[in-house]
Motif scaffolding. Structure first.
Motif, PDB file in Angstrom:
ATOM      1  N   ASN A  52       0.815  -1.218   0.000  1.00  0.00           N
ATOM      2  CA  ASN A  52       0.000   0.000   0.000  1.00  0.00           C
ATOM      3  C   ASN A  52       0.845   1.263   0.000  1.00  0.00           C
ATOM      4  OD1 ASN A  52      -2.499  -1.209  -0.177  1.00  0.00           O
ATOM      5  ND2 ASN A  52      -2.710  -1.437   2.039  1.00  0.00           N
ATOM      6  N   GLU A  53       1.983   1.237   0.703  1.00  0.00           N
ATOM      7  CA  GLU A  53       2.890   2.396   0.677  1.00  0.00           C
ATOM      8  C   GLU A  53       3.376   2.657  -0.741  1.00  0.00           C
ATOM      9  OE1 GLU A  53       6.269   2.338   3.299  1.00  0.00           O
ATOM     10  OE2 GLU A  53       5.042   1.842   5.040  1.00  0.00           O
ATOM     11  N   ALA A  54       3.767   1.602  -1.434  1.00  0.00           N
ATOM     12  CA  ALA A  54       4.243   1.741  -2.819  1.00  0.00           C
ATOM     13  C   ALA A  54       3.127   2.250  -3.716  1.00  0.00           C
ATOM     14  CB  ALA A  54       4.797   0.413  -3.318  1.00  0.00           C
ATOM     15  N   LEU A  55       1.918   1.734  -3.532  1.00  0.00           N
ATOM     16  CA  LEU A  55       0.771   2.188  -4.333  1.00  0.00           C
ATOM     17  C   LEU A  55       0.483   3.673  -4.085  1.00  0.00           C
ATOM     18  CD1 LEU A  55      -1.594  -0.892  -3.892  1.00  0.00           C
ATOM     19  CD2 LEU A  55      -0.532  -0.129  -6.042  1.00  0.00           C
ATOM     20  N   ARG A  56       0.578   4.101  -2.831  1.00  0.00           N
ATOM     21  CA  ARG A  56       0.346   5.520  -2.499  1.00  0.00           C
ATOM     22  C   ARG A  56       1.370   6.436  -3.168  1.00  0.00           C
ATOM     23  NH1 ARG A  56      -1.198   3.484   2.539  1.00  0.00           N
ATOM     24  NH2 ARG A  56       0.843   3.840   3.465  1.00  0.00           N
ATOM     25  N   GLU A  57       2.557   5.895  -3.414  1.00  0.00           N
ATOM     26  CA  GLU A  57       3.604   6.681  -4.084  1.00  0.00           C
ATOM     27  C   GLU A  57       3.512   6.538  -5.609  1.00  0.00           C
ATOM     28  OE1 GLU A  57       6.047   8.687  -2.737  1.00  0.00           O
ATOM     29  OE2 GLU A  57       5.080   8.451  -0.783  1.00  0.00           O
ATOM     30  N   ASP A  58       2.405   5.984  -6.099  1.00  0.00           N
ATOM     31  CA  ASP A  58       2.114   5.837  -7.539  1.00  0.00           C
ATOM     32  C   ASP A  58       2.978   4.818  -8.264  1.00  0.00           C
ATOM     33  OD1 ASP A  58      -0.064   7.601  -7.572  1.00  0.00           O
ATOM     34  OD2 ASP A  58       1.271   9.327  -7.758  1.00  0.00           O
ATOM     35  N   PHE A  59       3.494   3.822  -7.559  1.00  0.00           N
ATOM     36  CA  PHE A  59       4.179   2.713  -8.214  1.00  0.00           C
ATOM     37  C   PHE A  59       3.135   1.663  -8.567  1.00  0.00           C
ATOM     38  CE2 PHE A  59       7.735   4.635  -5.959  1.00  0.00           C
ATOM     39  CZ  PHE A  59       8.712   4.625  -6.945  1.00  0.00           C
ATOM     40  N   ARG A  60       3.377   0.956  -9.675  1.00  0.00           N
ATOM     41  CA  ARG A  60       2.453  -0.085 -10.123  1.00  0.00           C
ATOM     42  C   ARG A  60       2.962  -1.457  -9.712  1.00  0.00           C
ATOM     43  NH1 ARG A  60       1.160   1.808 -16.271  1.00  0.00           N
ATOM     44  NH2 ARG A  60       0.006   3.659 -15.712  1.00  0.00           N
ATOM     45  N   PRO A  61       2.038  -2.370  -9.414  1.00  0.00           N
ATOM     46  CA  PRO A  61       2.474  -3.722  -9.046  1.00  0.00           C
ATOM     47  C   PRO A  61       3.041  -4.481 -10.245  1.00  0.00           C
ATOM     48  CG  PRO A  61       0.075  -3.578  -9.046  1.00  0.00           C
ATOM     49  CD  PRO A  61       0.600  -2.200  -9.314  1.00  0.00           C
ATOM     50  N   CYS A  62       4.046  -5.263  -9.984  1.00  0.00           N
ATOM     51  CA  CYS A  62       4.701  -6.090 -10.999  1.00  0.00           C
ATOM     52  C   CYS A  62       3.730  -7.147 -11.520  1.00  0.00           C
ATOM     53  CB  CYS A  62       5.926  -6.748 -10.360  1.00  0.00           C
ATOM     54  SG  CYS A  62       6.727  -7.991 -11.373  1.00  0.00           S
ATOM     55  N   LYS A  63       3.752  -7.375 -12.837  1.00  0.00           N
ATOM     56  CA  LYS A  63       2.914  -8.423 -13.437  1.00  0.00           C
ATOM     57  C   LYS A  63       3.460  -9.803 -13.123  1.00  0.00           C
ATOM     58  CE  LYS A  63       0.178  -8.115 -16.782  1.00  0.00           C
ATOM     59  NZ  LYS A  63      -1.252  -8.158 -16.977  1.00  0.00           N
ATOM     60  N   ARG A  64       4.746  -9.894 -12.892  1.00  0.00           N
ATOM     61  CA  ARG A  64       5.382 -11.194 -12.689  1.00  0.00           C
ATOM     62  C   ARG A  64       5.172 -11.709 -11.263  1.00  0.00           C
ATOM     63  NH1 ARG A  64      11.066 -11.391 -15.093  1.00  0.00           N
ATOM     64  NH2 ARG A  64       9.875 -11.914 -16.920  1.00  0.00           N
ATOM     65  N   GLY A  69      -1.066  -9.299  -4.754  1.00  0.00           N
ATOM     66  CA  GLY A  69      -1.901 -10.491  -4.846  1.00  0.00           C
ATOM     67  C   GLY A  69      -2.926 -10.386  -5.955  1.00  0.00           C
ATOM     68  N   GLU A  70      -2.968  -9.228  -6.620  1.00  0.00           N
ATOM     69  CA  GLU A  70      -3.911  -9.003  -7.715  1.00  0.00           C
ATOM     70  C   GLU A  70      -3.146  -8.831  -9.010  1.00  0.00           C
ATOM     71  OE1 GLU A  70      -6.007  -5.468  -6.687  1.00  0.00           O
ATOM     72  OE2 GLU A  70      -6.671  -6.251  -4.764  1.00  0.00           O
ATOM     73  N   ARG A  71      -3.834  -9.087 -10.089  1.00  0.00           N
ATOM     74  CA  ARG A  71      -3.240  -8.909 -11.400  1.00  0.00           C
ATOM     75  C   ARG A  71      -3.447  -7.486 -11.883  1.00  0.00           C
ATOM     76  NH1 ARG A  71      -4.461 -12.418 -16.718  1.00  0.00           N
ATOM     77  NH2 ARG A  71      -4.872 -10.386 -17.536  1.00  0.00           N
ATOM     78  N   LEU A  72      -2.430  -6.886 -12.470  1.00  0.00           N
ATOM     79  CA  LEU A  72      -2.551  -5.565 -13.076  1.00  0.00           C
ATOM     80  C   LEU A  72      -3.438  -5.690 -14.311  1.00  0.00           C
ATOM     81  CD1 LEU A  72      -1.401  -2.603 -13.145  1.00  0.00           C
ATOM     82  CD2 LEU A  72       0.372  -3.492 -14.649  1.00  0.00           C
ATOM     83  N   PRO A  73      -4.440  -4.825 -14.479  1.00  0.00           N
ATOM     84  CA  PRO A  73      -5.267  -4.919 -15.683  1.00  0.00           C
ATOM     85  C   PRO A  73      -4.403  -4.812 -16.950  1.00  0.00           C
ATOM     86  CG  PRO A  73      -6.224  -3.385 -14.100  1.00  0.00           C
ATOM     87  CD  PRO A  73      -4.855  -3.756 -13.588  1.00  0.00           C
ATOM     88  N   ASP A  74      -4.770  -5.592 -17.959  1.00  0.00           N
ATOM     89  CA  ASP A  74      -3.976  -5.643 -19.184  1.00  0.00           C
ATOM     90  C   ASP A  74      -3.795  -4.269 -19.821  1.00  0.00           C
ATOM     91  OD1 ASP A  74      -3.567  -8.341 -18.908  1.00  0.00           O
ATOM     92  OD2 ASP A  74      -5.156  -8.922 -20.305  1.00  0.00           O
ATOM     93  N   GLU A  75      -4.844  -3.440 -19.802  1.00  0.00           N
ATOM     94  CA  GLU A  75      -4.742  -2.108 -20.403  1.00  0.00           C
ATOM     95  C   GLU A  75      -3.673  -1.273 -19.700  1.00  0.00           C
ATOM     96  OE1 GLU A  75      -7.590  -3.592 -19.556  1.00  0.00           O
ATOM     97  OE2 GLU A  75      -8.556  -3.848 -21.509  1.00  0.00           O
ATOM     98  N   ASP A  76      -3.605  -1.379 -18.373  1.00  0.00           N
ATOM     99  CA  ASP A  76      -2.589  -0.645 -17.613  1.00  0.00           C
ATOM    100  C   ASP A  76      -1.190  -1.174 -17.924  1.00  0.00           C
ATOM    101  OD1 ASP A  76      -4.638   0.768 -16.469  1.00  0.00           O
ATOM    102  OD2 ASP A  76      -4.503  -0.194 -14.511  1.00  0.00           O
ATOM    103  N   TRP A  77      -1.093  -2.479 -18.070  1.00  0.00           N
ATOM    104  CA  TRP A  77       0.210  -3.076 -18.385  1.00  0.00           C
ATOM    105  C   TRP A  77       0.677  -2.624 -19.762  1.00  0.00           C
ATOM    106  CZ3 TRP A  77       1.678  -8.489 -20.321  1.00  0.00           C
ATOM    107  CH2 TRP A  77       3.031  -8.746 -20.076  1.00  0.00           C
ATOM    108  N   THR A  82       4.102   0.655 -23.409  1.00  0.00           N
ATOM    109  CA  THR A  82       4.283   1.730 -24.391  1.00  0.00           C
ATOM    110  C   THR A  82       5.125   2.863 -23.810  1.00  0.00           C
ATOM    111  OG1 THR A  82       2.150   2.756 -23.851  1.00  0.00           O
ATOM    112  CG2 THR A  82       2.175   1.238 -25.701  1.00  0.00           C
ATOM    113  N   THR A  83       4.924   3.179 -22.541  1.00  0.00           N
ATOM    114  CA  THR A  83       5.745   4.207 -21.882  1.00  0.00           C
ATOM    115  C   THR A  83       7.207   3.774 -21.861  1.00  0.00           C
ATOM    116  OG1 THR A  83       3.887   4.933 -20.532  1.00  0.00           O
ATOM    117  CG2 THR A  83       6.097   5.486 -19.727  1.00  0.00           C
ATOM    118  N   CYS A  84       7.433   2.503 -21.587  1.00  0.00           N
ATOM    119  CA  CYS A  84       8.802   1.963 -21.566  1.00  0.00           C
ATOM    120  C   CYS A  84       9.433   2.075 -22.962  1.00  0.00           C
ATOM    121  CB  CYS A  84       8.756   0.509 -21.097  1.00  0.00           C
ATOM    122  SG  CYS A  84      10.372  -0.229 -20.919  1.00  0.00           S
ATOM    123  N   ILE A  85       8.680   1.713 -23.984  1.00  0.00           N
ATOM    124  CA  ILE A  85       9.179   1.811 -25.363  1.00  0.00           C
ATOM    125  C   ILE A  85       9.514   3.270 -25.692  1.00  0.00           C
ATOM    126  CG2 ILE A  85       8.524   1.635 -27.807  1.00  0.00           C
ATOM    127  CD1 ILE A  85       6.878  -0.902 -26.971  1.00  0.00           C
TER     128      ILE A  85
END
Length: 187
Positions: A52-64, A69-77, A82-85
């Motif tokens: 939750n601390e990481a989420l509050r700082e606007d970090f996204r959970p790893c897909k791997r 414990g939840e999956r990142l929605p595919d659209e967000d991933w 695309t941002t990485c590219i």
């Protein structure tokens, strides 16, 4: 950061999974210490006591490793990919490198990216590079081989072929066409 935490991250030590989470500033992703993703640059790592601390700082959970414990929605991933590219388009990019940077498997990344965007990651990278090349051609007088290199394509012949395939013009023709249009615009 404590050396103990860094050792846990670099050795993927699952014993530390509920003790802390780490985030990578350059990717905007946070993981469990046991995550098998590429080892980040130590200077880019932030430590959190909870997801939750990481989420509050606007970090996204790893897909791997799925630290929440939840999956990142595919659209967000896909947005993350695309941002990485867009941030790394000048560098050599492979599907495996993107998968490492965005914390997923190459096969899943390819399949998900194409399903969401309608194009493969390679097609997106090529199109993005050509778009950047068009900007450079319009704004500079750099030789074509330097334009190619500046957008991450080290081979001028390949760049010319790709550029023509996407735009219908060679880079030189595109630059000439753009200059003619500029001269014809009323003042």
């Amino acid at each position: 950061m404590k050396d103990e935490y860094w050792t846990a991250i670099t050795s993927n030590d699952a014993a530390y999974d509920e003790q802390f989470f780490y985030a990578v500033k350059t990717t905007g992703i946070f993981c469990r210490p046991s995550c098998k993703s590429r080892v980040p640059n130590r200077g880019n790592v932030r430590i959190f006591r909870s997801a939750n601390e990481a989420l509050r700082e606007d970090f996204r959970p790893c897909k791997r490793c799925k630290p929440t414990g939840e999956r990142l929605p595919d659209e967000d991933w896909v947005e993350q990919i695309t941002t990485c590219i867009q941030s790394h388009y000048k560098e050599k990019l492979t599907l495996h490198m993107l998968a490492d940077m965005c914390h997923g498997s190459p096969y899943h990344l390819h399949r998900t990216f194409k399903r969401i965007t309608g194009v493969t990651p390679v097609e997106y990278i090529q199109s993005y590079r050509v778009g950047k090349a068009k900007e450079i051609l319009m704004q500079t007088t750099l030789p074509v081989h330097e334009v190619a290199y500046s957008v991450g394509i080290p081979s001028a012949p390949y760049f010319i072929t790709l550029f023509k395939k996407i735009t219908g013009y060679s880079p030189a023709e595109y630059r000439q066409k753009y200059k003619l249009e500029l001269m014809e615009e009323p003042i």
